[in-house]
Design a protein around this motif. Sequence first.
Motif, PDB file in Angstrom:
ATOM      1  N   LEU A   1      -0.483   3.356  -5.072  1.00  0.00           N
ATOM      2  CA  LEU A   1      -1.084   4.897  -4.830  1.00  0.00           C
ATOM      3  C   LEU A   1      -1.515   5.589  -6.007  1.00  0.00           C
ATOM      4  CD1 LEU A   1       1.791   5.950  -2.872  1.00  0.00           C
ATOM      5  CD2 LEU A   1       0.159   5.844  -2.124  1.00  0.00           C
TER       6      LEU A   1
ATOM      7  N   ASN B   1       0.924  -1.412  -0.122  1.00  0.00           N
ATOM      8  CA  ASN B   1       0.035  -0.017  -0.154  1.00  0.00           C
ATOM      9  C   ASN B   1       0.932   1.170  -0.291  1.00  0.00           C
ATOM     10  OD1 ASN B   1       0.627  -0.811   2.822  1.00  0.00           O
ATOM     11  ND2 ASN B   1      -0.497   0.958   3.494  1.00  0.00           N
ATOM     12  N   LYS B   2       1.807   1.208   0.051  1.00  0.00           N
ATOM     13  CA  LYS B   2       3.270   2.447   0.390  1.00  0.00           C
ATOM     14  C   LYS B   2       3.883   2.807  -1.305  1.00  0.00           C
ATOM     15  CE  LYS B   2       2.357   3.777   4.517  1.00  0.00           C
ATOM     16  NZ  LYS B   2       1.431   4.879   4.597  1.00  0.00           N
TER      17      LYS B   2
ATOM     18  N   VAL C   1      -9.002  -1.771  -2.513  1.00  0.00           N
ATOM     19  CA  VAL C   1      -8.722  -0.635  -4.133  1.00  0.00           C
ATOM     20  C   VAL C   1      -9.884  -2.260  -4.731  1.00  0.00           C
ATOM     21  CG1 VAL C   1      -8.294   0.038  -5.558  1.00  0.00           C
ATOM     22  CG2 VAL C   1      -7.203   0.272  -3.409  1.00  0.00           C
TER      23      VAL C   1
ATOM     24  N   PHE D   1     -11.976   2.991  -5.486  1.00  0.00           N
ATOM     25  CA  PHE D   1     -12.143   2.537  -4.050  1.00  0.00           C
ATOM     26  C   PHE D   1     -12.959   3.137  -3.250  1.00  0.00           C
ATOM     27  CE2 PHE D   1     -10.324   7.098  -5.674  1.00  0.00           C
ATOM     28  CZ  PHE D   1     -10.787   7.968  -4.156  1.00  0.00           C
ATOM     29  N   GLU D   2     -12.938   2.753  -1.491  1.00  0.00           N
ATOM     30  CA  GLU D   2     -13.773   2.817  -0.605  1.00  0.00           C
ATOM     31  C   GLU D   2     -14.923   1.662  -0.661  1.00  0.00           C
ATOM     32  OE1 GLU D   2     -14.212   5.005   1.860  1.00  0.00           O
ATOM     33  OE2 GLU D   2     -12.563   6.137   1.049  1.00  0.00           O
TER      34      GLU D   2
ATOM     35  N   ASN E   1      -4.911   4.711  -5.846  1.00  0.00           N
ATOM     36  CA  ASN E   1      -5.884   4.807  -4.731  1.00  0.00           C
ATOM     37  C   ASN E   1      -4.989   6.051  -3.764  1.00  0.00           C
ATOM     38  OD1 ASN E   1      -7.273   5.996  -2.634  1.00  0.00           O
ATOM     39  ND2 ASN E   1      -7.235   4.086  -1.423  1.00  0.00           N
ATOM     40  N   PRO E   2      -5.107   7.553  -4.459  1.00  0.00           N
ATOM     41  CA  PRO E   2      -4.122   7.791  -4.117  1.00  0.00           C
ATOM     42  C   PRO E   2      -3.984   8.167  -2.593  1.00  0.00           C
ATOM     43  CG  PRO E   2      -5.718   9.394  -5.405  1.00  0.00           C
ATOM     44  CD  PRO E   2      -6.094   7.724  -5.860  1.00  0.00           C
ATOM     45  N   VAL E   3      -5.358   7.434  -1.492  1.00  0.00           N
ATOM     46  CA  VAL E   3      -5.498   7.851  -0.766  1.00  0.00           C
ATOM     47  C   VAL E   3      -4.741   7.438   0.229  1.00  0.00           C
ATOM     48  CG1 VAL E   3      -6.837   7.849   1.424  1.00  0.00           C
ATOM     49  CG2 VAL E   3      -7.780   8.723  -0.446  1.00  0.00           C
ATOM     50  N   GLY E   4      -4.651   5.995  -0.253  1.00  0.00           N
ATOM     51  CA  GLY E   4      -3.377   5.423   0.603  1.00  0.00           C
ATOM     52  C   GLY E   4      -3.793   4.036   1.003  1.00  0.00           C
ATOM     53  N   LYS E   5      -5.303   3.782   0.894  1.00  0.00           N
ATOM     54  CA  LYS E   5      -5.493   2.608   2.012  1.00  0.00           C
ATOM     55  C   LYS E   5      -6.311   1.546   1.453  1.00  0.00           C
ATOM     56  CE  LYS E   5      -7.493   6.225   5.550  1.00  0.00           C
ATOM     57  NZ  LYS E   5      -8.741   7.084   5.934  1.00  0.00           N
TER      58      LYS E   5
END
Length: 439
Positions: free
Chosen positions: A59, A53-54, A69, A78-79, A62-66
């Motif tokens: 990224l 995830n890093k 996905v 994402f979400e 998903n630019p949020v990195g959570k």
Amino acid sequence: LLRLVGHAHTPIPAMALKLITYQGNARAFKALIAAEYNGVTVEVPDFEWGVTNKSEEFLAKNPVGKVPVLETAEGNIFESNAIARYIARLRADTKLYGETFFQSGQVDAWVDWCANELEVPVGAWFLPVIGMAPNNPKAIGKAKVDIKAALTVLENHLLSRTFLVGNQVTLADIVVASALVYPFKFLLDAEFRSSFPCVVRWFRTCVNQAPFRAVLGEVPLCEKEVEAPKKEKAAKKEKAPKKEKAPKKEKAATDADAAGAGAGPEESKEAVPAAVPAKKPKNPLDLLPKSSMSLDEWKRTYSNATDLYAAMEEFWKMLDREGYSLWWCTYNYNAENSVGFMTSNLVGGFMQRTDELRKYAFGVMDVLNSEKPFEIAGCWLLRGQEIKPLLEVNPDAEYYTWTKIEDLDDEATRKRVADFWCAEEAVEGKSIFDSKVFK
């Protein structure tokens, strides 16, 4: 009535969807269960937390990195609720989004309610238990109150209903039940659940459906609440005795006599000795007869060894059988260990709560098997001949069966001890998922 027909002919994606997430992520359960109901293939590739995830590749998705996905042929989503909604809407005939537009609105209402009223307090209570958040008793206390309030809403709704929306499982049931999987397994004991019989009935109905079981496996209900590791109170620093003021230069004799004349017995000019701080009581293990074995020397030998099995020859030479004892330990609830990283966190918490015995103990605990159920087993060296000191300092120790190792000259016994302390791949034919050393 207006019926949901808009997606009736939506083609199932030709390519397999790919869900990027870590193993056991409760927020991924809802998407995977929805996929089971809809007959949609979803791949879950290997994921390493803090690495995958890093990465720049992740990224970019998903630019949020959570996580999670979802990778699709058209792009990424994402979400977790957006992912679950997407998969649920891929087929209208399964009615995961209800039979009418009104029911579709009801499904959305429960999904949003769950995100705000249930998932938030569940995280505040559960994450400290698995070591993913600091233990804040006030926050956990409030979370318990909020979860009871949320379950009361569910209880009242389910008094006359089998499912949350309509007469069959919908995405509403999938999302809310997924949020309650870990609470029902690890937090909500029988006493807590007793106020919510309709919720328990509904939850059991859901998790015993074949699509739920395909993702979750067995979901045993909590027998005893698993508590978050307690913070160790920092030792108070002893206040240094106040320095006495340097005596003033003597004035004239008449001044000294005048000052002394008014001093009563309690105002003696003699310096009062500083109070001697009370000595910290000795650990009962310090009162045992002196041992010929240096535990620190063994720990150094073990830590510096390039070949751990070779180091075991030194251990048996060092061992003081009168001053130390060896113990097997096995977790009593191994059948409930369905998630690898959570099982590792249980072991890590156990080690932390044993810290008071750092001077008197050495041990290795392994998480065994590459898939559920994961098993926790280990081997410990303890000062003295009783397990009581460990049970007294670590409340979690009562969840384990402790068996004293008696025949220390038996070759099979020595090999088993060596395997627990030295093996890197497997112990007793079971692969090692994780291993932690207390030294």
